[in-house]
Enzyme design. Structure first.
Site, PDB file in Angstrom:
ATOM      1  N   ARG A  37       0.815  -1.222   0.000  1.00 38.30           N
ATOM      2  CA  ARG A  37       0.000   0.000   0.000  1.00 38.30           C
ATOM      3  C   ARG A  37       0.846   1.269   0.000  1.00 38.30           C
ATOM      4  O   ARG A  37       0.362   2.321  -0.405  1.00 38.30           O
ATOM      5  CB  ARG A  37      -0.941  -0.009   1.208  1.00 38.30           C
ATOM      6  CG  ARG A  37      -2.049  -1.016   1.043  1.00 38.30           C
ATOM      7  CD  ARG A  37      -2.913  -1.119   2.263  1.00 38.30           C
ATOM      8  NE  ARG A  37      -4.163  -1.784   1.936  1.00 38.30           N
ATOM      9  CZ  ARG A  37      -5.071  -2.126   2.831  1.00 38.30           C
ATOM     10  NH1 ARG A  37      -4.873  -1.867   4.107  1.00 38.30           N
ATOM     11  NH2 ARG A  37      -6.185  -2.705   2.447  1.00 38.30           N
ATOM     12  N   LYS A 202     -13.354 -13.735  10.105  1.00 36.30           N
ATOM     13  CA  LYS A 202     -14.748 -13.673  10.554  1.00 36.30           C
ATOM     14  C   LYS A 202     -15.755 -13.473   9.433  1.00 36.30           C
ATOM     15  O   LYS A 202     -15.454 -12.823   8.441  1.00 36.30           O
ATOM     16  CB  LYS A 202     -14.899 -12.503  11.527  1.00 36.30           C
ATOM     17  CG  LYS A 202     -14.154 -12.717  12.802  1.00 36.30           C
ATOM     18  CD  LYS A 202     -14.340 -11.541  13.705  1.00 36.30           C
ATOM     19  CE  LYS A 202     -13.740 -11.833  15.068  1.00 36.30           C
ATOM     20  NZ  LYS A 202     -13.873 -10.701  15.959  1.00 36.30           N
ATOM     21  N   GLY A 356      -5.501  -6.199   2.854  1.00 35.66           N
ATOM     22  CA  GLY A 356      -4.214  -6.172   3.547  1.00 35.66           C
ATOM     23  C   GLY A 356      -3.684  -7.553   3.877  1.00 35.66           C
ATOM     24  O   GLY A 356      -2.583  -7.933   3.466  1.00 35.66           O
ATOM     25  N   GLY A 379     -12.049  -4.911   1.875  1.00 35.98           N
ATOM     26  CA  GLY A 379     -13.473  -4.595   2.001  1.00 35.98           C
ATOM     27  C   GLY A 379     -13.939  -3.737   0.838  1.00 35.98           C
ATOM     28  O   GLY A 379     -15.043  -3.915   0.316  1.00 35.98           O
TER      29      GLY A 379
HETATM   30  P1  AMP Z   1      -9.448 -11.094   7.432  1.00 30.15           P
HETATM   31  O1  AMP Z   1      -8.814  -9.772   7.781  1.00 30.15           O
HETATM   32  O2  AMP Z   1     -10.862 -11.224   7.861  1.00 30.15           O
HETATM   33  O3  AMP Z   1      -9.212 -11.453   5.980  1.00 30.15           O
HETATM   34  O4  AMP Z   1      -8.696 -12.170   8.315  1.00 30.15           O
HETATM   35  C1  AMP Z   1      -7.342 -12.493   8.176  1.00 30.15           C
HETATM   36  C2  AMP Z   1      -6.911 -13.314   9.370  1.00 30.15           C
HETATM   37  O5  AMP Z   1      -7.691 -14.502   9.429  1.00 30.15           O
HETATM   38  C3  AMP Z   1      -5.472 -13.749   9.316  1.00 30.15           C
HETATM   39  O6  AMP Z   1      -4.739 -13.063  10.292  1.00 30.15           O
HETATM   40  C4  AMP Z   1      -5.546 -15.261   9.617  1.00 30.15           C
HETATM   41  O7  AMP Z   1      -4.592 -15.673  10.567  1.00 30.15           O
HETATM   42  C5  AMP Z   1      -6.939 -15.413  10.169  1.00 30.15           C
HETATM   43  N1  AMP Z   1      -7.453 -16.779  10.020  1.00 30.15           N
HETATM   44  C6  AMP Z   1      -7.552 -17.507   8.902  1.00 30.15           C
HETATM   45  N2  AMP Z   1      -7.992 -18.764   9.177  1.00 30.15           N
HETATM   46  C7  AMP Z   1      -8.167 -18.833  10.510  1.00 30.15           C
HETATM   47  C8  AMP Z   1      -8.586 -19.862  11.405  1.00 30.15           C
HETATM   48  N3  AMP Z   1      -8.908 -21.069  10.970  1.00 30.15           N
HETATM   49  N4  AMP Z   1      -8.656 -19.568  12.722  1.00 30.15           N
HETATM   50  C9  AMP Z   1      -8.309 -18.340  13.163  1.00 30.15           C
HETATM   51  N5  AMP Z   1      -7.903 -17.308  12.372  1.00 30.15           N
HETATM   52  C10 AMP Z   1      -7.833 -17.561  11.053  1.00 30.15           C
END
Ligand code: AMP
Length: 402
Positions: A37, A202, A356, A379
């Site tokens: 970025r 999430k 990111g 997003g």
């Molecule tokens: P996001 O910003 O929502 O794309 O989430 C990215 C994060 O999701 C990363 O830091 C990953 O470590 C986490 N992540 C991916 N798979 C899992 C999992 N099975 N359990 C916990 N965290 C996860």
């Protein structure tokens, strides 16, 4: 929709206020771990300096919730940028107020000033709380450039409200233009089959998008932490895996909608599970049907899922990917993300990866160079797909009447 380009603005002798997205991932010690970025806006900064203008950069960083916190200071980013660009970066310890004003007024052509994190003020995220905030920011520059695609889905002061103070002098930066051009060309009328791979921690942050995607894609592949809320919706045991209890009904609804629309929705069929999310964890692979016992949690997709997803993705013409498929930051849980990164680069599809963590994940796999477009927005990319525009883009479109 007509939007001014930064190439249309008078630059010589002007103070150019540029909203950038320096919300880069950092490690425990505050070191920048992925600078995509930052490097992405350097051509725009240099363009202004070469044309005889000076640049005032403003950005958010993390989620400090409206007050100062050292953890979210942009000082390390200023130092990083200085090394990267090779010129002194001046720094204002507050994005508004007398120091920022004084430093902005003293800027000479060819100089760069970075303002401290916009989100140290509540009014950045909640402009109604203090309309003066956007006005004060605006007072620092002669022209405004939005170069923060990753923040354009937010109705924040520095993205939307500020634009009204620059009639005829608010423009899209080169990076923002490139993102819009690419996404509208590839996603408005995508070559099919069009598949989306959605992972990450999430569901909550991607709920609207998951629903919207069901109306657009030919199949949806889900992995990462969000998969476990879907499992719960199907009554599958998930042990201590990450999940969002309140969203079980929403997850069930998404599964149902996919079924009724006839859109294949693939969840992982096996998982790498661990007694703790740590490099020292003891790990094993289990099929989904066996459930995940208490005391263990899912941390990556398993080999059978990799095989299934790889096979199903083969004939793709367009692939959109957001969110890692496991805890990719830890080697033992990065195999799924890496294997799917490799798989998508072997398909004939136009591949778009955004966000990111997704950028960091794809870089960590070593396949980043083979992705057609790495978007600086996560997003923002997904919401662009959902709505066909974004608040930050609309604001610029309404501002070109000088
Ligand atoms: P996001 O910003 O929502 O794309 O989430 C990215 C994060 O999701 C990363 O830091 C990953 O470590 C986490 N992540 C991916 N798979 C899992 C999992 N099975 N359990 C916990 N965290 C996860």
């Amino acid at each position: 929709m007509h939007i001014l380009s930064m190439a249309d603005l008078p630059i010589k002798g002007k103070r150019i206020l540029m909203r950038v997205d320096f919300n880069v991932p950092v490690d425990d010690r505050g070191n920048v771990t992925d600078d995509t970025r930052i490097t992405a806006v350097i051509p725009s900064i240099k363009y202004i300096l070469e044309k005889g203008g000076c640049v005032i950069l403003m950005s958010h960083f993390g989620r400090p919730k409206g007050s100062f916190s050292k953890e979210f200071s942009l000082v390390p980013v200023a130092e990083y940028l200085e090394k990267l660009i090779g010129i002194k970066i001046k720094f204002a310890s507050d994005c508004i107020g007398s120091e920022a004003k004084r430093l902005a007024e003293a800027l000479r052509p060819g100089e760069v000033l970075l303002l401290e994190n916009l989100r140290f003020h509540q009014a950045e995220e909640h402009p109604d709380k203090d309309p003066e905030f956007a006005k004060q920011l605006a007072g620092l520059g002669d022209c405004y450039i939005n170069e923060a695609f990753g923040a354009c889905h937010r109705t924040h002061a520095s993205v939307v409200d500020i634009v009204r103070y620059f009639p005829g002098a608010a423009a899209a930066g080169f990076l923002l233009q490139k993102e819009i051009r690419f996404l509208s060309e590839t996603l408005t009328d995508p070559k099919r089959p069009f598949y989306a791979i959605i992972g990450g921690a999430k569901i909550s942050s991607k709920l609207g998008v998951l629903k919207a995607l069901l109306g657009k894609v030919d199949a949806l592949f889900i992995g990462g932490g969000m998969a476990y809320t879907f499992y719960r919706a199907e009554g599958i045991e998930i042990g201590d895996s990450l999940f969002e209890k309140d969203l079980i009904p929403e997850a069930a609804e998404i599964l149902q909608t996919a079924k009724s629309k006839g859109v294949p929705l693939f969840l992982p069929i096996d998982n790498v599970i661990a007694d703790k999310i740590s490099p020292e964890a003891s790990i094993r692979t289990v099929p989904v049907a066996a459930g995940i016992p208490k005391g263990e949690s899912g941390a990556d997709i398993g080999p059978e899922t990799i095989e299934l997803f790889t096979e199903k993705l083969q004939n793709a013409k367009t692939i959109l990917w957001n969110g890692p498929l496991g805890v990719f930051e830890i080697e033992a849980f990065s195999k799924g993300t890496k294997a799917i990164a490799e798989a998508i680069t072997k398909t004939p599809a136009v591949t778009i990866v955004g966000g990111g963590d997704s950028i960091a994940a794809i870089r960590a796999t070593g396949y980043a160079d083979k992705i057609t477009h790495i978007s600086t927005g996560g997003g923002a990319t997904l919401e662009y797909l959902e709505y066909g525009t974004l608040p930050g883009i609309d604001a610029l479109a309404n501002s070109d009447r000088g």
